[in-house]
Design a protein around this motif. Structure first.
Motif, PDB file in Angstrom:
ATOM      1  N   ARG A  92      -0.237   2.909   2.349  1.00  0.00           N
ATOM      2  CA  ARG A  92      -0.248   4.221   2.935  1.00  0.00           C
ATOM      3  C   ARG A  92       0.383   4.263   4.458  1.00  0.00           C
ATOM      4  O   ARG A  92       1.167   5.350   4.694  1.00  0.00           O
ATOM      5  N   ARG A  93       0.107   3.357   5.219  1.00  0.00           N
ATOM      6  CA  ARG A  93       0.896   3.243   6.328  1.00  0.00           C
ATOM      7  C   ARG A  93       2.045   3.092   6.630  1.00  0.00           C
ATOM      8  O   ARG A  93       3.027   3.728   7.114  1.00  0.00           O
TER       9      ARG A  93
ATOM     10  N   ARG B 219      -4.328  -0.633  -0.259  1.00  0.00           N
ATOM     11  CA  ARG B 219      -4.063   1.029  -0.078  1.00  0.00           C
ATOM     12  C   ARG B 219      -3.689   1.374   1.409  1.00  0.00           C
ATOM     13  O   ARG B 219      -2.970   2.193   1.667  1.00  0.00           O
TER      14      ARG B 219
ATOM     15  N   ASP C 218       2.991   4.236  -0.865  1.00  0.00           N
ATOM     16  CA  ASP C 218       1.992   4.594  -1.842  1.00  0.00           C
ATOM     17  C   ASP C 218       2.037   5.253  -3.033  1.00  0.00           C
ATOM     18  O   ASP C 218       1.383   5.758  -3.771  1.00  0.00           O
TER      19      ASP C 218
END
Length: 354
Positions: free
Chosen positions: A323-324, A319, A328
C-alpha cells in the motif's frame, strides 16, 4: 552408511532421492552423488496437448503452457520438482539435469486454438518450469509459441526469473501496447550469495531488477512475485524486495509462502542441512506452525499463505508495504476481444484454389 551430502557446484539439489512411485525396494544408484556436477540431458516430451487447464481458486488463470519439463535453473525450493516422479525420475538432481522439451508445441498450440469450441482467456507461461530457462536460448520454443499468440492476438502472461526474456522484446512490446501481455519477474532474495545457492543457474537478483527496468522502459507491465518466502531465511527481506522492485519499475506485487509437497520436503531439508545447518530446524519449525504441525498442507487458500500468527504477520507486512508503494492493485486485465483463430493448412483451401 551413506556418504554425507555436500553442495554440488551449479546445482540446487544435493542428492537424488527416490520418487514416490518407485518401488521402495529399488535402490537408486545415484541417491547419494559425488560433488562433481552431473551433465544436463535433453529428451523429447511426447505429450499430445500443449495447453493445461486448472480449476484452482489460488490462481488468476485457468490455462497454462509449459514448453519444458524439468528446469536447469535448479531452484531447490521449486514446487514443480515432485512432477518428475510421474516420469519415473527423481525430484532431486534428475529434475534439474534430465529435461524434456515439446518440439511440436507451436504446431500443437495452433491446432488447439483453432478448435471450434475454444474460448479465449489469458494463457500463463512458466507456471511449473521457467519457459526461459537456459535451453530456450538454443531451442527457442517459447519464442515460437509467442509468435503464434502474436499472430492470433491471444492474451498471455509470462512468469520468469530469466533475463533471456529481453531477447523477445520485439514481440512483447507491440503486444503490450495492445494489452495482450503482462510479465511477472520472480525475486526470492536480494542476497547474491544466497541466490546462487538457492537458484544456482538463474540470474542473480541485481540482474533481474535490471530486467524489470528494461521491460518497463519497453512499455510492458511488470509485477514482482516474491516467491517463495522462506521463514527464518528470506522473510526479513519482504519489504526490501518490494522497494527494489518498485524502484526498478514493477507496478504491482504478490508473495507466496514456501511450499514443500511430496518429495520436495526431503529435497529442501537436505539442502538446509547442507547449506544453512544452523537454521534448518528453525525454518521447518516455522513452517509447521503455519501448517498445523505439518511442514505443508495442500488445501486451496492455505498452501500459499499458511495460517497462524507468523502467517498473519507476513500478510500484514506485505499489505502495509504494498500500500505504501502503490503496488497493492493487480495489473489491469488483458484484452480478450482481439483474438482471431489461426488458419490451419487445408482450411477452406478448396475455395481459395484457382
Amino acid at each position: 552408511m551413506p556418504r554425507p551430502l555436500t553442495a554440488i557446484k551449479g546445482r540446487g539439489a544435493v542428492h537424488n532421492p527416490k520418487g514416490r512411485f518407485e518401488a521402495q525396494s529399488a535402490e537408486r544408484e545415484s541417491e547419494f552423488v559425488e560433488t562433481e556436477s552431473p551433465q544436463t540431458v535433453l529428451a523429447v516430451d511426447h505429450s499430445r496437448t500443449v495447453l493445461t487447464f486448472n480449476r484452482s481458486p489460488d490462481l488468476p488463470f485457468d490455462r497454462s503452457i509449459n514448453p519444458y519439463r524439468g528446469c536447469e535453473h535448479g531452484c531447490v525450493y521449486c514446487y514443480a520438482r515432485p512432477s518428475h516422479a510421474f516420469l519415473g525420475l527423481s525430484p532431486g538432481l534428475d529434475f534439474e539435469t534430465r529435461l524434456f522439451h515439446k518440439p511440436n508445441a507451436p504446431e500443437q498450440l495452433r491446432r488447439e486454438l483453432a478448435r471450434p469450441g475454444y474460448r479465449v482467456a489469458p494463457i500463463a507461461f512458466g507456471v511449473n518450469t521457467d519457459a526461459y530457462q537456459p535451453v530456450e536460448r538454443r531451442l527457442q520454443l517459447t519464442r515460437r509459441l509467442i509468435e503464434v499468440l502474436a499472430e492470433t492476438r491471444h492474451p498471455f502472461m509470462l512468469i520468469t526469473k530469466a533475463t533471456l526474456i529481453e531477447r523477445d522484446l520485439d514481440l512483447l512490446a507491440p503486444l503490450a501496447a495492445e494489452e495482450l501481455v503482462q510479465v511477472g519477474i520472480t525475486l526470492t532474495t536480494l542476497d547474491e550469495d544466497l541466490s546462487r545457492r538457492l537458484e544456482p543457474r538463474a540470474a542473480g537478483p541485481k540482474r533481474r531488477l535490471r530486467t524489470i527496468q528494461t521491460l518497463r522502459e519497453a512499455g510492458i507491465p511488470v509485477t514482482v512475485s516474491i516467491s517463495p518466502v522462506i521463514p527464518a531465511l528470506t522473510d526479513h527481506e519482504l519489504e526490501r524486495i518490494l522497494d527494489a522492485a518498485r524502484e526498478a519499475g514493477a507496478v504491482s506485487g504478490h508473495y507466496g509462502l514456501l511450499r514443500l509437497p511430496h518429495e520436495l520436503t526431503e529435497v529442501f531439508t537436505a539442502w538446509l542441512q547442507t547449506h544453512v545447518p544452523g537454521r534448518a530446524e528453525h525454518v521447518l519449525s516455522l513452517l509447521q506452525q503455519m501448517h498445523g504441525g505439518a511442514v505443508y498442507r495442500a488445501e486451496f487458500g492455505v498452501r500459499r499463505r499458511g495460517t497462524g500468527a507468523f502467517a498473519d504477520l507476513l500478510a500484514q507486512r506485505f499489505r502495509i508495504a504494498a500500500r505504501r508503494l502503490g503496488m497493492d492493485a493487480p495489473l489491469p486485465p488483458l484484452d480478450t476481444t482481439r483474438f482471431r483463430p489461426p488458419h490451419l493448412a487445408g482450411q477452406l483451401d478448396l475455395f481459395s484454389a484457382p
